[in-house]
Every structure is written in C-alpha cells, then in structure tokens.
Design an enzyme around this catalytic site. Structure first.
Site, short mmCIF file in Angstrom:
data_model
loop_
_atom_site.label_atom_id
_atom_site.label_comp_id
_atom_site.label_asym_id
_atom_site.label_seq_id
_atom_site.Cartn_x
_atom_site.Cartn_y
_atom_site.Cartn_z
N TYR A 87 1.04 -1.22 -0.04
CA TYR A 87 0.12 0.08 0.09
C TYR A 87 1.01 1.17 0.12
O TYR A 87 1.89 1.18 0.52
CB TYR A 87 -1.04 -0.04 1.29
CG TYR A 87 -1.84 -0.98 1.32
CD1 TYR A 87 -2.26 -1.83 0.10
CD2 TYR A 87 -2.56 -1.46 2.43
CE1 TYR A 87 -3.30 -3.01 0.05
CE2 TYR A 87 -3.66 -2.47 2.36
CZ TYR A 87 -3.94 -3.02 1.50
OH TYR A 87 -4.91 -4.16 1.35
N SER A 102 -13.94 -4.57 1.06
CA SER A 102 -14.76 -4.09 -0.01
C SER A 102 -15.99 -4.36 0.21
O SER A 102 -16.77 -4.73 -0.65
CB SER A 102 -14.20 -4.76 -1.51
OG SER A 102 -14.73 -3.67 -2.58
N LEU A 157 -18.48 -2.60 0.32
CA LEU A 157 -19.16 -1.44 -0.26
C LEU A 157 -19.06 -1.65 -1.87
O LEU A 157 -19.37 -0.90 -2.86
CB LEU A 157 -18.98 0.05 -0.13
CG LEU A 157 -19.12 0.24 1.58
CD1 LEU A 157 -19.01 1.70 1.58
CD2 LEU A 157 -20.47 -0.09 1.97
N GLY A 203 -17.28 1.01 -3.28
CA GLY A 203 -18.12 2.26 -3.15
C GLY A 203 -19.38 2.34 -4.04
O GLY A 203 -20.03 3.28 -3.94
N LEU A 208 -21.89 0.27 -3.89
CA LEU A 208 -23.07 0.21 -3.05
C LEU A 208 -23.52 1.61 -2.38
O LEU A 208 -24.65 1.51 -1.73
CB LEU A 208 -22.82 -0.86 -2.05
CG LEU A 208 -22.95 -2.39 -2.65
CD1 LEU A 208 -22.34 -3.47 -1.84
CD2 LEU A 208 -24.53 -2.61 -2.89
N GLY A 234 -24.00 3.95 -3.93
CA GLY A 234 -25.03 4.37 -4.76
C GLY A 234 -24.53 5.68 -5.56
O GLY A 234 -25.31 6.14 -6.45
N LYS A 235 -23.24 6.01 -5.46
CA LYS A 235 -22.80 7.14 -6.24
C LYS A 235 -22.66 6.96 -7.60
O LYS A 235 -22.72 7.98 -8.47
CB LYS A 235 -21.52 7.61 -5.48
CG LYS A 235 -20.46 6.44 -5.69
CD LYS A 235 -19.16 7.19 -5.08
CE LYS A 235 -17.93 6.10 -4.93
NZ LYS A 235 -16.85 6.78 -4.40
#
Length: 339
Positions: free
Chosen positions: A54, A219, A221, A224, A226, A228-229
């Site tokens: 990372y 993860s 989401l 990301g 999920l 909704g963006k």
C-alpha cells in the site's frame, strides 16, 4: 462493544476493521489518515489492516508509505490496544506484478522474511498481530510458505497468520499441510465479499465454518458502488469513472467488473431496500457483510473522516430478517452481477 475471535487465535477484534490502503495518496495524506484512524479508534475499533504494497493503486514511488504512516500513528497509542495486521505481497506470477523487490516477488522464505523485516521497520513495532499472504503463489509449494511463516511465529515477530484472495482448495490444502507438519495455521482469510459479490458463500463458507477460519471481508461496499454514487446522474466522482478511461488494462477490467449495468441495477434495488428500512445504504451494506457466523471483522476504508459515520454506524447494527430476505431476493433476481 462486541469483540470476536479470529479463527482459533487469541486475537479479539472489533466487528469493524479499519483498512488503510488509501493512506499516502493525494486524497488521504498523513494528516487525514491520522484523523481517520483516530476517529475509528475512538469509536472502539481496535483492528487495523495494512500491507507492504500500500497505498493503492500500487506504485514503485509510494510502496510502503502506508505502513510508515500507520507506524507513526501507532506510536500515539498503547501498542497492545491495537490489533495490527499486515501482508506480504503475493507472487509476481499472479494477477499483476507488484512494484516491490524489483517485481520478482514470491511467497517463499526469502521474500516473506524480507517483507516482515521491512514492515516491522516501517510500522515501528517489534511484532505484527496478524500477518497475511496477500494472494497465493501458484509456483512455490504452500508448505514452504507455511514453514517460513511458522519460523516467524516461533521467533515472536508475528503472532498469527492468515491468507487473502484465496480459494477453497488453497485454504484446505494449507490447513492440511499445517496439521501434517505442525506449522502455524491460517486463522483468517481476507476475500472480497459484499452484496454484489457473494462468491464466498458458494464453497469457502463451508471451509470457514468447518475449519474455524475467519473471513475478514474487504470491499463491503464493492469499491464504493453500493453507496449509490455510480447510480447518480451526471456524477463523475469515483475511481471507477477514471479507471474506465485509463490505458491500464487491469484497472479498466476492474471498473467493468464493479460498475457494470447489472451491478448498478442491483444497487438501485438495494438503495430502495435501505430507504424503506430507514438505513443509509452504506450502513446496510456494511452491516450485511459482517452478519455471518464465519465473519470476524469487516474491513472498511475511507479517504476522509466524515465517510466513517455511515460505516461505523454498522458496528452494533443487526439487520432484520425482512431486510436480509429482501436483499436475498435482489441476488436471486440478478445473480452474481460482478461475474
């Protein structure tokens, strides 16, 4: 606070784990990273996950920077109040070539020992609580990897070991080798798991439950999606928008997998379920990922402290049967939207 054990280990962790893969990028510099970790810690999170690779996307220039930031933050807290996890980069013969050790990584004794020494130095600690294989090596026999991990456990440099991005076959074979040779065993598996990616339930869940190895979902989401963006009209904020237009083949394929028509159609239905239940969609998705007996802690991420509000709200939340059943119906209607 409910604390859960990881596998058969003595590690008791919060049901939410703070992931750090963005720390050191332009969207999450050291000051922001400290604020994120402080907020999570103050909310009761005791589990923090990082890796030698990372921040992401990985680059030769930045590799290792996240561990350095986490290490400096760790000095501001009592060491034994934090359960710290890190990872050795997977083999260069895998899904991509890591920009570490000149792109010749392998999960053998040499690379494992080099990786641990580097991580300990960057993290400014003399031990790592959970040390994980970032992804399997298809060439080096797993017994060689386990032998190297076991030596590090015996030396006290790491307490327990885990795997990531692994298969039912890979985990089962590793557990058999550990039992046969009396090596330290994998206590956890860190795989992608979310409302949009339920593949873990196909076979790995059986292994996890019967062998008492804990899933640490990452993860939750779905990158990301999920939240909704990506369903918002005229919105262009989000890494997958840039990934779709990049010349990097791996990033483009990732964007097509996560933010495709089927996954966005599923998200639209999950948004409606969350609204009916008066839940933030991020809170619902995070809570769903940790609501399984084989899950020890769900790994969340953030690029600013405010993003934690919705995910941390899932810490003590148990979704109702009605919400779970509604989510299951979406999956039955649109099977495996991420493939």
């Amino acid at each position: 606070m409910e604390y859960r054990y990881i596998g058969k280990s003595g590690l008791r962790v919060s049901p939410i784990c703070m992931g750090t893969m963005t720390f050191g990028t332009q969207t999450a510099d050291e000051k922001v990273a400290f604020a994120i970790m402080d907020k999570a810690y103050d909310a009761g999170v005791n589990f923090f996950d990082t890796a030698e690779l990372y921040p992401v996307p990985p680059s030769e220039k930045l590799v290792g920077l996240t561990e350095e930031i986490v290490g400096r933050w760790l000095k501001t807290k009592p060491r034994e109040s934090v359960i710290l996890a890190s990872k050795v980069a997977g083999a260069a013969n895998g899904w991509f070539v890591p920009p570490i050790r000149h792109g010749f990584t392998a999960v053998d004794s040499f690379h494992i020992e080099r990786a641990v020494e580097g991580s300990l130095k960057r993290l400014q600690t003399d031990y790592i609580d959970l040390y994980q294989m970032h992804w399997p090596d298809s060439i080096v026999p797993i017994e060689e990897s386990l032998k190297a991990f076991d030596r590090l456990v015996q030396s006290g440099k790491i307490r327990y070991i885990g795997t990531s991005n692994d298969t039912a076959y890979g985990v089962t074979k590793a557990l058999m080798q550990s039992e046969f040779h009396n090596y330290a065993r994998f206590q956890s598996i860190q795989n992608n798991f979310s409302l949009l990616n339920r593949r873990f339930l196909d076979e790995l869940a059986v292994v996890a439950k019967n062998e008492q190895i804990s899933l640490l979902p990452y993860s939750p989401l779905a990158g990301g999606v999920l939240s909704g963006k990506y369903n918002q009209v005229n919105n262009t904020e989000g890494r997958f928008f840039s990934y779709l237009n990049t010349t990097n083949k791996r990033q483009r394929l990732m964007a097509e997998r996560f933010a495709n028509d089927r996954s966005l159609a599923s998200v639209q239905k999950y948004l409606a379920i969350a609204a009916d239940a008066q839940l933030h969609p991020v809170t619902m998705a995070t809570a769903w990922s940790k609501q399984f007996s084989f899950v020890a802690s769900t790994i969340i991420g953030a690029t600013n402290p405010e993003q934690l509000d919705a995910t941390l709200a899932a810490m003590d939340l148990t979704l109702s049967d009605e919400v779970l059943q509604a989510c299951d119906r979406v999956h039955q209607e649109i099977l495996y939207p991420m493939g």
